[in-house]
Design a protein around this motif. Structure first.
Motif, short mmCIF file in Angstrom:
data_model
loop_
_atom_site.label_atom_id
_atom_site.label_comp_id
_atom_site.label_asym_id
_atom_site.label_seq_id
_atom_site.Cartn_x
_atom_site.Cartn_y
_atom_site.Cartn_z
N UNK A 226 0.78 -1.27 0.32
CA UNK A 226 0.13 -0.03 -0.12
C UNK A 226 0.80 1.36 0.02
N UNK A 227 1.95 1.14 0.58
CA UNK A 227 2.50 2.33 1.03
C UNK A 227 3.27 2.65 -0.62
N UNK A 228 3.80 1.59 -1.29
CA UNK A 228 4.43 1.56 -2.53
C UNK A 228 3.36 2.31 -3.44
N UNK A 229 2.37 1.81 -3.38
CA UNK A 229 0.98 2.52 -4.32
C UNK A 229 0.79 4.09 -3.79
N UNK A 230 0.82 4.36 -2.88
CA UNK A 230 0.79 5.62 -2.41
C UNK A 230 1.87 6.63 -3.09
N UNK A 231 3.29 6.10 -3.00
CA UNK A 231 4.43 6.67 -3.32
C UNK A 231 4.23 6.86 -4.92
N UNK A 232 3.72 5.57 -5.46
CA UNK A 232 3.45 5.74 -7.08
C UNK A 232 2.51 6.70 -7.54
N UNK A 233 1.53 6.86 -6.54
CA UNK A 233 0.47 7.90 -6.94
C UNK A 233 0.98 9.33 -6.63
N UNK A 249 8.58 13.11 -1.34
CA UNK A 249 9.46 12.55 0.03
C UNK A 249 8.69 12.07 0.93
N UNK A 250 7.23 12.48 1.38
CA UNK A 250 6.89 11.86 2.43
C UNK A 250 6.22 10.52 2.23
N UNK A 251 5.87 10.05 0.95
CA UNK A 251 5.47 8.94 0.39
C UNK A 251 6.77 8.09 0.22
N UNK A 252 7.90 8.58 0.01
CA UNK A 252 9.16 7.44 0.16
C UNK A 252 9.49 7.22 1.41
N UNK A 253 9.48 8.28 2.46
CA UNK A 253 9.52 7.87 3.87
C UNK A 253 8.76 6.94 4.43
N UNK A 254 7.37 7.14 4.07
CA UNK A 254 6.40 6.14 4.40
C UNK A 254 6.63 4.61 4.08
N UNK A 255 7.34 4.43 2.69
CA UNK A 255 7.59 3.29 2.31
C UNK A 255 8.79 2.53 2.86
N UNK A 256 9.67 3.58 3.32
CA UNK A 256 10.95 3.07 3.81
C UNK A 256 10.55 2.40 5.21
N UNK A 257 9.63 3.24 5.97
CA UNK A 257 9.09 2.74 7.28
C UNK A 257 8.44 1.50 7.06
N UNK A 474 -1.53 8.70 3.56
CA UNK A 474 -0.77 8.00 4.51
C UNK A 474 -1.16 7.63 5.97
N UNK A 475 -1.93 8.49 6.48
CA UNK A 475 -2.36 8.27 8.03
C UNK A 475 -3.57 7.30 7.69
N UNK A 476 -4.16 7.37 6.65
CA UNK A 476 -5.29 6.31 6.42
C UNK A 476 -4.49 4.68 6.19
N UNK A 477 -3.54 4.97 5.85
CA UNK A 477 -2.74 3.57 5.25
C UNK A 477 -2.10 2.90 6.68
N UNK A 478 -1.66 3.87 7.19
CA UNK A 478 -1.01 3.70 8.63
C UNK A 478 -2.07 2.90 9.59
N UNK A 479 -3.44 3.61 9.73
CA UNK A 479 -4.54 3.31 10.42
C UNK A 479 -4.88 1.72 9.97
N UNK A 480 -4.75 1.62 8.54
CA UNK A 480 -5.54 0.42 8.16
C UNK A 480 -4.53 -0.57 8.66
N UNK A 481 -3.12 -0.59 8.64
CA UNK A 481 -2.10 -1.51 9.14
C UNK A 481 -2.42 -1.60 10.61
N UNK A 482 -2.91 -0.85 11.19
CA UNK A 482 -3.02 -0.94 12.74
C UNK A 482 -4.40 -1.76 13.03
N UNK A 483 -5.34 -1.69 12.21
CA UNK A 483 -6.51 -2.13 12.21
C UNK A 483 -6.44 -3.88 11.92
N UNK A 484 -5.54 -3.94 10.61
CA UNK A 484 -5.09 -5.48 10.29
C UNK A 484 -4.41 -5.98 11.61
N UNK A 485 -3.49 -5.68 12.20
CA UNK A 485 -2.86 -5.90 13.16
C UNK A 485 -3.52 -6.31 14.66
#
Length: 525
Positions: A226-233, A249-257, A474-485
């Protein structure tokens, strides 16, 4: 003038200091100093040998012990089918076949059963056969003025005896002792079953923990996608001139994280895999294809009415059953201690056969009535049968003290049974509460994951269309990861709570969710 010390005494006194020094001479086997490494002498294979340290020319390895090459072998791995995917029931079968805890419990049960057989042997008579043989020789010489005489004497003989001892009546002491060891056998057998239940529980928890770790790793991988998809977008928006460098840059940082989180989750998954192998009693280098736990149903019906659960479980838990058998054993020991004050009736028999001879050879006779040689031989066969009664009169209070001890242990066993019941009720209530909570948490986590997925999909689609910001996506993606976990952890917690409730009720005889008696293979079920 008194004579001086004998040479033999002087020699013994001279040896005393040397003998005393033998004990202290072993100090040379210890390290030379508290701040210097110990360099032990070793064999050709590296085995440490007893004795003084190695000489100064030996290589100095510091505070590292030499490697014993005979020990550098790994245990033989179990037979694992590489083409098979092992579910929880299969893993429990492997654990019961290879975990040493179940075999230790089995040996303890067998040892107690043998003790029960020994106790029963007291009802049978004791028969003992004894054979003795001996020989004795003597030589003597005597003289008077004008007369000298010498003689040789020899004695030899054998004794063969057969003895029987049989305790006929002891006012129930042996019966009480046998009752005590029989109850101890029941306790040991209950311990064997409890060991299997604990193993099933441990393997189940480790399996669910591994499944949760693997789910977190899968979630981290999906989050990375998902982070890579956001980075591509973000990159596509920037290429079209509607995005900014900051968003990229923010998208790349989120992908690295996300990538870092995925690596860490994979490492935790491997740790959980090793933990599962440890719970099974398998070597950590074993390779097993393990099935997922997602196929197991979670229903609110798993948490029944707690009073009904307690009623069904209170007489089935291993600790309560063992405490009850221990109480019965203590009562039997108290009866045996009381019987020590009463008489015992017995019968004893003995049969013996002895042979012997005496021969004396002397000088020719001096008087007309003396014979130069005298030979005497003797043989005897005898038998004795005795019946009697023994009655203890005084033993310094030993029997009374033993009886008091037995009564105290009976009272302690009765209190232990009551405490086991209280502990069981508390554990069942807590396990049932934990299961109810985890089931509710799993249901709420499912709703959270569904909402987070919808939110992320909508925001990513809008972002690709030029609406919204990268930060919001990116916030929504992080929240989705937390929800899945949270969902995967809640599922693992619910399954673990169900297994813990089954253990608390004494019903964990097979893999959770599998019909009782359906497990094949070793394990004694």
């Amino acid at each position: 003038m008194s004579p001086g010390p004998k040479p033999s005494l002087l020699l013994a006194l001279a040896l005393v200091p040397g003998l005393a020094g033998c004990a202290a001479s072993r100090l040379d086997h210890a390290p030379d100093a508290p701040d210097r490494p110990w360099r032990p002498a070793t064999s050709a294979t590296g085995e440490i040998l007893p004795g003084p340290p190695a000489d100064a020319t030996a290589p100095d390895e510091g505070y590292v012990l030499p490697a014993n090459r005979t020990l550098a072998t790994l245990p033989e791995p179990p037979r694992i089918d590489p083409a098979k995917t092992y579910g929880l029931a299969d893993l429990i079968d492997l654990a019961e076949a290879h975990n040493p805890e179940t075999r230790i419990a089995w040996n303890a049960a067998r040892d107690t059963a043998l003790a029960a057989g020994i106790a029963r042997s007291t009802y049978l008579p004791r028969l003992t056969a004894t054979a003795l043989g001996g020989y004795q020789a003597a030589h003597g010489h005597g003289s008077t003025p004008g007369i000298g005489a010498s003689g040789d004497d020899s004695f030899s003989g054998t004794v063969s005896a057969l003895s029987l001892q049989w305790l006929l009546f002891d006012f129930g002491q042996r019966k009480a002792i046998i009752e005590s060891v029989d109850q101890a056998t029941i306790v040991a057998n209950i311990g064997f079953t409890a060991a299997h239940q604990r193993l099933i529980h441990a393997v189940s928890l480790a399996f669910y923990a591994y499944s949760a770790a693997r789910a977190r790793s899968d979630n981290a991988t999906r989050s990375l996608d998902d982070a890579r998809a956001v980075q591509a977008a973000a990159q596509a928006r920037f290429d079209r001139g509607i995005g900014t460098v900051i968003e990229v840059a923010q998208a790349k940082q989120a992908t690295a994280q996300a990538h870092l989180a995925q690596v860490q989750a994979a490492g935790l998954t491997q740790d959980a895999y090793v933990g599962l192998l440890a719970a099974m009693g398998l070597p950590p280098l074993a390779r097993i294809a393990i099935a997922d736990a997602d196929g197991r149903n979670l229903s609110p019906a798993l948490a029944n009415d707690v009073e009904k659960i307690i009623t069904e479980a209170i007489g089935r838990r291993p600790d309560i059953l063992a405490a009850y058998s221990s109480l019965k054993a203590s009562i039997a020991n108290e009866s045996a201690a009381k019987a020590e004050f009463l008489p015992k009736f017995f019968v004893s028999a003995n049969a013996a056969y002895s042979t012997g001879d005496l021969s004396i050879t002397g000088v020719p006779a001096i008087g007309p009535d003396q014979s130069p040689t005298l030979n005497v031989s003797n043989r005897r066969l005898g038998a004795t049968i005795l019946g009697g009664v023994t009655f203890p009169l005084f033993d310094g209070g030993r029997r009374q003290a033993a009886l008091d001890q037995a009564r105290t242990r009976t009272d302690t066993a009765r209190l232990a049974l009551d405490r086991a019941k209280d502990d069981a009720v508390r554990e069942i209530v807590m396990a049932n509460n934990a299961l109810r909570t985890s089931l509710a948490a799993h249901e709420a986590a499912g709703e959270l994951r569904s909402s987070a997925q919808t939110t992320f999909d909508a925001m990513l689609a809008a972002y690709r269309s030029g609406v919204g910001s990268a930060t919001e996506v990116l916030i929504a993606e992080r929240q989705l990861l937390e929800a899945r976990t949270v969902l995967s952890d809640a599922r693992s917690a619910a399954l673990s709570a169900a297994a813990s409730l089954a253990l608390a009720t004494g019903a964990l005889g097979t893999a959770p969710g599998r019909p009782p008696g359906s497990l094949a293979g070793p394990g004694g079920r």
